[in-house]
Enzyme design. Structure first.
Site, PDB file in Angstrom:
ATOM      1  N   ASN A  62       0.868  -1.208   0.054  1.00  0.00           N
ATOM      2  CA  ASN A  62      -0.085   0.097  -0.132  1.00  0.00           C
ATOM      3  C   ASN A  62       0.956   1.210   0.086  1.00  0.00           C
ATOM      4  O   ASN A  62       1.364   1.447   1.037  1.00  0.00           O
ATOM      5  CB  ASN A  62      -0.899  -0.108   1.302  1.00  0.00           C
ATOM      6  CG  ASN A  62      -1.776   1.221   1.423  1.00  0.00           C
ATOM      7  OD1 ASN A  62      -1.607   2.194   0.503  1.00  0.00           O
ATOM      8  ND2 ASN A  62      -2.318   1.493   2.591  1.00  0.00           N
ATOM      9  N   TRP A  63       1.076   2.113  -1.007  1.00  0.00           N
ATOM     10  CA  TRP A  63       1.700   2.930  -1.252  1.00  0.00           C
ATOM     11  C   TRP A  63       1.331   4.187  -0.333  1.00  0.00           C
ATOM     12  O   TRP A  63       1.986   5.279  -0.215  1.00  0.00           O
ATOM     13  CB  TRP A  63       2.119   3.337  -2.775  1.00  0.00           C
ATOM     14  CG  TRP A  63       2.800   2.230  -3.601  1.00  0.00           C
ATOM     15  CD1 TRP A  63       3.259   0.961  -3.088  1.00  0.00           C
ATOM     16  CD2 TRP A  63       3.227   2.122  -4.621  1.00  0.00           C
ATOM     17  NE1 TRP A  63       3.932   0.286  -4.113  1.00  0.00           N
ATOM     18  CE2 TRP A  63       4.095   1.183  -5.163  1.00  0.00           C
ATOM     19  CE3 TRP A  63       3.328   3.410  -5.727  1.00  0.00           C
ATOM     20  CZ2 TRP A  63       4.542   0.943  -6.374  1.00  0.00           C
ATOM     21  CZ3 TRP A  63       3.813   3.065  -6.967  1.00  0.00           C
ATOM     22  CH2 TRP A  63       4.397   2.001  -7.242  1.00  0.00           C
ATOM     23  N   LYS A  64       0.057   4.236  -0.137  1.00  0.00           N
ATOM     24  CA  LYS A  64      -0.486   5.422   0.385  1.00  0.00           C
ATOM     25  C   LYS A  64      -0.302   6.665  -0.306  1.00  0.00           C
ATOM     26  O   LYS A  64      -0.260   6.627  -1.652  1.00  0.00           O
ATOM     27  CB  LYS A  64      -0.228   5.678   1.881  1.00  0.00           C
ATOM     28  CG  LYS A  64      -0.058   4.433   2.747  1.00  0.00           C
ATOM     29  CD  LYS A  64       0.202   4.465   4.289  1.00  0.00           C
ATOM     30  CE  LYS A  64      -0.180   3.233   4.858  1.00  0.00           C
ATOM     31  NZ  LYS A  64       0.124   3.069   6.153  1.00  0.00           N
ATOM     32  N   HIS A  91      -9.331   1.130   5.201  1.00  0.00           N
ATOM     33  CA  HIS A  91      -8.017   1.164   5.706  1.00  0.00           C
ATOM     34  C   HIS A  91      -8.098   2.167   7.094  1.00  0.00           C
ATOM     35  O   HIS A  91      -9.212   3.245   6.991  1.00  0.00           O
ATOM     36  CB  HIS A  91      -7.406   1.778   4.763  1.00  0.00           C
ATOM     37  CG  HIS A  91      -5.739   1.960   5.433  1.00  0.00           C
ATOM     38  ND1 HIS A  91      -5.290   2.599   6.356  1.00  0.00           N
ATOM     39  CD2 HIS A  91      -4.770   1.036   5.091  1.00  0.00           C
ATOM     40  CE1 HIS A  91      -3.888   2.446   6.618  1.00  0.00           C
ATOM     41  NE2 HIS A  91      -3.566   1.236   5.951  1.00  0.00           N
ATOM     42  N   GLU A 128      -6.445   4.479   8.121  1.00  0.00           N
ATOM     43  CA  GLU A 128      -6.416   5.997   7.831  1.00  0.00           C
ATOM     44  C   GLU A 128      -7.756   6.679   7.124  1.00  0.00           C
ATOM     45  O   GLU A 128      -8.244   7.758   7.330  1.00  0.00           O
ATOM     46  CB  GLU A 128      -5.226   6.103   7.001  1.00  0.00           C
ATOM     47  CG  GLU A 128      -4.101   5.922   7.758  1.00  0.00           C
ATOM     48  CD  GLU A 128      -2.799   5.382   6.744  1.00  0.00           C
ATOM     49  OE1 GLU A 128      -2.815   5.621   5.566  1.00  0.00           O
ATOM     50  OE2 GLU A 128      -1.853   4.788   7.403  1.00  0.00           O
ATOM     51  N   GLU A 162      -5.003  -4.851  10.589  1.00  0.00           N
ATOM     52  CA  GLU A 162      -3.801  -4.043  10.829  1.00  0.00           C
ATOM     53  C   GLU A 162      -4.063  -3.286  12.179  1.00  0.00           C
ATOM     54  O   GLU A 162      -4.941  -2.487  12.071  1.00  0.00           O
ATOM     55  CB  GLU A 162      -4.132  -2.970   9.838  1.00  0.00           C
ATOM     56  CG  GLU A 162      -3.676  -3.587   8.059  1.00  0.00           C
ATOM     57  CD  GLU A 162      -3.206  -2.565   7.111  1.00  0.00           C
ATOM     58  OE1 GLU A 162      -2.204  -2.744   6.792  1.00  0.00           O
ATOM     59  OE2 GLU A 162      -3.878  -1.434   7.097  1.00  0.00           O
ATOM     60  N   GLY A 169       2.577   2.394  10.662  1.00  0.00           N
ATOM     61  CA  GLY A 169       3.501   3.389  10.528  1.00  0.00           C
ATOM     62  C   GLY A 169       4.473   3.737  11.755  1.00  0.00           C
ATOM     63  O   GLY A 169       5.199   4.871  11.773  1.00  0.00           O
ATOM     64  N   SER A 207       3.662  -2.004  10.076  1.00  0.00           N
ATOM     65  CA  SER A 207       5.266  -2.094  10.296  1.00  0.00           C
ATOM     66  C   SER A 207       6.073  -3.660   9.906  1.00  0.00           C
ATOM     67  O   SER A 207       7.030  -4.012  10.574  1.00  0.00           O
ATOM     68  CB  SER A 207       5.434  -1.739  11.740  1.00  0.00           C
ATOM     69  OG  SER A 207       5.232  -0.439  11.983  1.00  0.00           O
ATOM     70  N   GLY A 233       3.156  -1.377   4.237  1.00  0.00           N
ATOM     71  CA  GLY A 233       2.928   0.397   3.948  1.00  0.00           C
ATOM     72  C   GLY A 233       4.608   0.792   3.472  1.00  0.00           C
ATOM     73  O   GLY A 233       4.908   0.737   2.590  1.00  0.00           O
ATOM     74  N   GLY A 234       5.170   1.445   4.484  1.00  0.00           N
ATOM     75  CA  GLY A 234       6.411   2.007   4.309  1.00  0.00           C
ATOM     76  C   GLY A 234       7.319   1.266   3.621  1.00  0.00           C
ATOM     77  O   GLY A 234       8.247   1.668   2.791  1.00  0.00           O
TER      78      GLY A 234
HETATM   79  P1  13P Z   1       3.477   0.452   7.426  1.00  0.00           P
HETATM   80  O1  13P Z   1       3.857  -0.849   7.205  1.00  0.00           O
HETATM   81  O2  13P Z   1       4.025   1.710   7.107  1.00  0.00           O
HETATM   82  O3  13P Z   1       3.215   0.219   9.071  1.00  0.00           O
HETATM   83  O4  13P Z   1       1.920   0.520   6.884  1.00  0.00           O
HETATM   84  C1  13P Z   1       0.998  -0.410   7.193  1.00  0.00           C
HETATM   85  C2  13P Z   1      -0.313  -0.064   6.407  1.00  0.00           C
HETATM   86  O5  13P Z   1      -1.242   0.780   6.894  1.00  0.00           O
HETATM   87  C3  13P Z   1      -0.756  -0.759   5.130  1.00  0.00           C
HETATM   88  O6  13P Z   1      -1.789  -0.778   4.835  1.00  0.00           O
END
Ligand code: 13P
Length: 249
Positions: A9-11, A94, A96, A166, A172, A211, A232-233
Site C-alpha cells: 500500500n503506497w498510500k 483502511h 487511515e 492491521e 507506521g 510495520s 506500507g512504508g
Molecule cells: P506500515 O507498513 O508503514 O506500518 O503501514 C501499514 C499499512 O497501513 C498498510 O496498509
C-alpha cells in the site's frame, strides 16, 4: 492451501519517476515466487502501473473507491473506473480512511459491496487502536468490523474477499505486532467466519499489516492463520518489499 498474498500500500507516496523504477524492480524481482504480489498506488498512477505491469505476475488495485456507482460525486472514483485500469483488488476500510476521513462501518460496508458488484476483490482492513487493545477490546472491535460486512453482504461474500488485520498502533510506528499477537487475532477472525461457513473460513486469506519489515516478515508469515502481509512504508523500497515477498514464499 491458501496462496499467500503480499500487497504494498503506497498510500500518498510516489511520482511518475520513482514509480517507474520501483515497478520495474518489483516486476523483475517477483519472477518465480510462489506467493501472489500486488501493489496499491495512488489513483493517478494506475495507468502507469497498468502499462508497466500488464504482462507481469504482479496485480494492482486502488487504495479506496466510491460507494456510488456513477454520478455527481466530485473527486470520487468508482469501482468501474478501477476495473477500467485493470485493478484486481481494492482496499476497503483502511484505518487511515476510518480515522482521518470519517469512514464509518456503514460506509465501509457500502464500499465493500460496490467493489464486489464490479467484480473487484475487496481487501477489508480491520484493526483496533492502542486504547482499545489496552482496554481488552481487540477481539470485540475486530469482530464488529467484520460483522458489519457479514450482516450486510452475507458470509458467502467473504469467499471473494481478503481480510487484512492491521492493528492501528502498529501502522507506521515501527512497532510490529508479535507473531503471537497477530496469530491470535487472525485465528479469532477465522473462527468467527467458521461458525457461519467452515469452507469460506478455510479459504479466506487474512493478511497482517503494521510495520512489516524484511526482518519480521518470515516469522509473521509462518503463523498458521497469517496468509501474507499488507505493507506500507517498506513497500516503497524495492529491496525491502521484495525481501518481504520472498519471506512469504
Ligand atoms: P506500515 O507498513 O508503514 O506500518 O503501514 C501499514 C499499512 O497501513 C498498510 O496498509
Amino acid at each position: 492451501m491458501r496462496k499467500k498474498l503480499v500487497a504494498g500500500n503506497w498510500k500518498m507516496h510516489g511520482s511518475l519517476q520513482s514509480n517507474a523504477a520501483l515497478l520495474e524492480q518489483i516486476r523483475a524481482g517477483v519472477v518465480g515466487l510462489a506467493c501472489e504480489v500486488a501493489v496499491f498506488p495512488p489513483y493517478p498512477y494506475l495507468a502507469q502501473t497498468r502499462a508497466l505491469l500488464s504482462d507481469s505476475e504482479v496485480a494492482w488495485g486502488g487504495q479506496s473507491l466510491s460507494e456510488y456507482p456513477v454520478g455527481a460525486y466530485t473527486a470520487e472514483v468508482s469501482a468501474a473506473m478501477l476495473l477500467d485500469f485493470g485493478c484486481r483488488y481494492v482496499l476497503v476500510g483502511h484505518s487511515e480512511r476510518r480515522a482521518l476521513f470519517g469512514e464509518t462501518d456503514a460506509v465501509v460496508a457500502a464500499k465493500f459491496a460496490a467493489a464486489q458488484q464490479a467484480s473487484l476483490i475487496p481487501v477489508l482492513c480491520v484493526g483496533e487502536t492502542l486504547a482499545e487493545r489496552e482496554a481488552g477490546l481487540t477481539t470485540s472491535v475486530v469482530s464488529r468490523q467484520l460483522s458489519v460486512i457479514i450482516e450486510a453482504q452475507g458470509v458467502a461474500a467473504l469467499a471473494s474477499a481478503v481480510v487484512a488485520y492491521e492493528p492501528v498502533w502498529a501502522i507506521g510506528t515501527g512497532v510490529t505486532a508479535t507473531p503471537q499477537q497477530a496469530q491470535e487475532v487472525h485465528a479469532a477472525i477465522r473462527r468467527q467466519v467458521a461458525v457461519l461457513d467452515a469452507s469460506v473460513a478455510k479459504g479466506l486469506r487474512i493478511l497482517y499489516g503494521g510495520s512489516v519489515k524484511p526482518q519480521s516478515a518470515a516469522e509473521l508469515f509462518g503463523q498458521v492463520d497469517v496468509d501474507g502481509g499488507l505493507v506500507g512504508g517498506a513497500a516503497l523500497v524495492a529491496d525491502d518489499f521484495l525481501a518481504i515477498c520472498r519471506a512469504a514464499n
